[in-house]
Write an enzyme that holds these catalytic residues in place. Sequence first.
Site, PDB file in Angstrom:
ATOM      1  N   ARG A   1       0.786  -1.257   0.111  1.00  0.00           N
ATOM      2  CA  ARG A   1      -0.122  -0.439   0.012  1.00  0.00           C
ATOM      3  C   ARG A   1       0.746   1.223   0.337  1.00  0.00           C
ATOM      4  O   ARG A   1       0.342   2.639  -0.467  1.00  0.00           O
ATOM      5  CB  ARG A   1      -0.970  -0.088   1.140  1.00  0.00           C
ATOM      6  CG  ARG A   1      -1.854  -0.935   1.106  1.00  0.00           C
ATOM      7  CD  ARG A   1      -2.943  -0.791   1.962  1.00  0.00           C
ATOM      8  NE  ARG A   1      -4.241  -1.467   1.696  1.00  0.00           N
ATOM      9  CZ  ARG A   1      -5.517  -1.844   2.010  1.00  0.00           C
ATOM     10  NH1 ARG A   1      -5.451  -1.971   3.427  1.00  0.00           N
ATOM     11  NH2 ARG A   1      -6.515  -1.858   1.729  1.00  0.00           N
TER      12      ARG A   1
ATOM     13  N   GLY B   1      -9.969  -8.371  -0.375  1.00  0.00           N
ATOM     14  CA  GLY B   1      -8.596  -9.181   0.465  1.00  0.00           C
ATOM     15  C   GLY B   1      -7.635 -10.383   0.762  1.00  0.00           C
ATOM     16  O   GLY B   1      -6.908 -10.802   0.234  1.00  0.00           O
TER      17      GLY B   1
HETATM   18  P1  ADP Z   1     -12.203 -11.697  -0.459  1.00  0.00           P
HETATM   19  O1  ADP Z   1     -11.531 -10.944   0.798  1.00  0.00           O
HETATM   20  O2  ADP Z   1     -11.045 -12.027  -2.057  1.00  0.00           O
HETATM   21  O3  ADP Z   1     -13.486 -11.184  -1.234  1.00  0.00           O
HETATM   22  P2  ADP Z   1     -14.423 -13.730   1.075  1.00  0.00           P
HETATM   23  O4  ADP Z   1     -13.776 -13.059   1.894  1.00  0.00           O
HETATM   24  O5  ADP Z   1     -15.426 -13.281   0.168  1.00  0.00           O
HETATM   25  O6  ADP Z   1     -12.899 -13.323   0.191  1.00  0.00           O
HETATM   26  O7  ADP Z   1     -13.824 -14.804   1.063  1.00  0.00           O
HETATM   27  C1  ADP Z   1     -12.251 -15.713   1.624  1.00  0.00           C
HETATM   28  C2  ADP Z   1     -12.814 -16.987   2.971  1.00  0.00           C
HETATM   29  O8  ADP Z   1     -13.498 -17.674   2.220  1.00  0.00           O
HETATM   30  C3  ADP Z   1     -11.661 -17.746   2.477  1.00  0.00           C
HETATM   31  O9  ADP Z   1     -11.164 -17.539   4.581  1.00  0.00           O
HETATM   32  C4  ADP Z   1     -11.545 -19.067   2.405  1.00  0.00           C
HETATM   33  O10 ADP Z   1     -11.142 -19.730   3.681  1.00  0.00           O
HETATM   34  C5  ADP Z   1     -13.416 -19.420   2.578  1.00  0.00           C
HETATM   35  N1  ADP Z   1     -13.552 -20.474   2.080  1.00  0.00           N
HETATM   36  C6  ADP Z   1     -13.502 -20.273   0.374  1.00  0.00           C
HETATM   37  N2  ADP Z   1     -14.277 -21.284  -0.049  1.00  0.00           N
HETATM   38  C7  ADP Z   1     -14.880 -22.099   1.169  1.00  0.00           C
HETATM   39  C8  ADP Z   1     -15.362 -23.094   1.393  1.00  0.00           C
HETATM   40  N3  ADP Z   1     -15.930 -23.714   0.668  1.00  0.00           N
HETATM   41  N4  ADP Z   1     -16.282 -23.375   2.679  1.00  0.00           N
HETATM   42  C9  ADP Z   1     -15.656 -22.515   3.346  1.00  0.00           C
HETATM   43  N5  ADP Z   1     -14.808 -21.030   3.620  1.00  0.00           N
HETATM   44  C10 ADP Z   1     -13.980 -21.491   2.208  1.00  0.00           C
HETATM   45 MG    MG Z   2     -12.072 -11.233   3.064  1.00  0.00          MG
END
Ligand code: ADP
Ligand code: MG
Length: 395
Positions: free
Chosen positions: A37, A352
């Site tokens: 950042r 994130g």
């Molecule tokens: P981003 O921050 O990229 O927007 P999210 O916060 O929506 O992504 O989601 C990220 C989380 O989703 C991760 O911590 C990951 O462990 C969890 N995750 C992904 N697939 C699964 C699953 N099948 N079951 C439970 N948690 C999951």
């Molecule tokens: Mg997230």
Amino acid sequence: MFSKKTVKDVDVRGKRVLVRVDVNVPLVDGAVVDDTRVRASLPTLRYLVDHGARVIVVSHLGRPDGAPDPRYSLRPVRRTLQRLLGRNVVFVDDIVGPEAHEAVSRMVDGEVLMLENVRFDPGEKRNDPEFARALASLADIYVNDAFGAAHRDHASTAGVARILPAYAGLLLAHEVETLTAMLTDPARPFVAILGGSKVSDKFGVIDRLMDCCDTLVIGGGMCFTMLVAKGVDVGDSIVEPEWVDSAKATMAKAEERGIEILLPVDFVVAEAMEPDAETRIVAREEIPDGMMGLDIGPTTVELFKNAISEARTIFWNGPMGVFEMPPFENGTRQVALAVARNNRAASIVGGGDSVAALKKFDLEERVTFVSTGGGASMQLLEGVPLPGLTALLDR
Ligand code: ADP
Ligand code: MG
């Protein structure tokens, strides 16, 4: 086209410029462990320095409780900024008090001054008009380059912009331009890949993407709510029952518009979400009770890779599985690799955890654009106005 005035639309020479950056970096034992950042803020800071502005840098760091807290001091970030910028950065232990005013009054053209964490003042998060006025009194013009905080209606991100002439920084402008261009004029086919734990977090984004994408690839925890909507028994996988109807509506809308939705056909399952869990690969209709899908399976990986390889525009948000744990990281790694390998596509990654996954697999340099704003990029994609952006001067 970006509709706001940027720092390039104003003569900054000799002016006191209050620049809101987002250098909210992770610290471990007082050391900056990821300077992404800070690097992202350099183009605007360099531009201002090179054009003879008196640059007053303001940022938040972490979540202090509206009062000074040494754990969240920006002082360690000053050193990083100084090194990366290649010039001296003066630091004051103050935000809008006499010390800050004193330091500003001593500044010469091209100098950089960093204020202490703006969230040490309770007026920041409340967007207190008096605090916004106090911030404004330090400067002649305001520049917002904190894309990662642009969805916050705080004093330093929005309040001060209503008092001083307010311009966009180069990072903020580039982020908004890239994401907006993707929504309005994408090269086709446009493949959007969504994952992450909760579908409820992403419905707004999915809805907006359906206005412009050709294929929607859905993995991660969110796919189970979609599968339930299709009548599939998903065992103990994460499901949001209250969103099943919305999931049905989404799939109906996609069908109506001729948008292809790709859902997983197999999963890596386990009894527990643990780094040493015993895993099995099963077809999606065969997830046993007592087990949950924690990553997409190998057949799904191939299916998703094929779609990704054909794309000319790719947007990716949300890991395909629990990538933080080795037994469930493969789907996310393979998808990230497929995105990186498609050199013909403009590839945009936001969120994130998705960016953390890219870093983990060392693929950050191999995509076209990595958004520095998790919440802000999602809100922009949903079409919800960003207070830090709307407050800036129109072109
Ligand atoms: P981003 O921050 O990229 O927007 P999210 O916060 O929506 O992504 O989601 C990220 C989380 O989703 C991760 O911590 C990951 O462990 C969890 N995750 C992904 N697939 C699964 C699953 N099948 N079951 C439970 N948690 C999951
Ligand atoms: Mg997230």
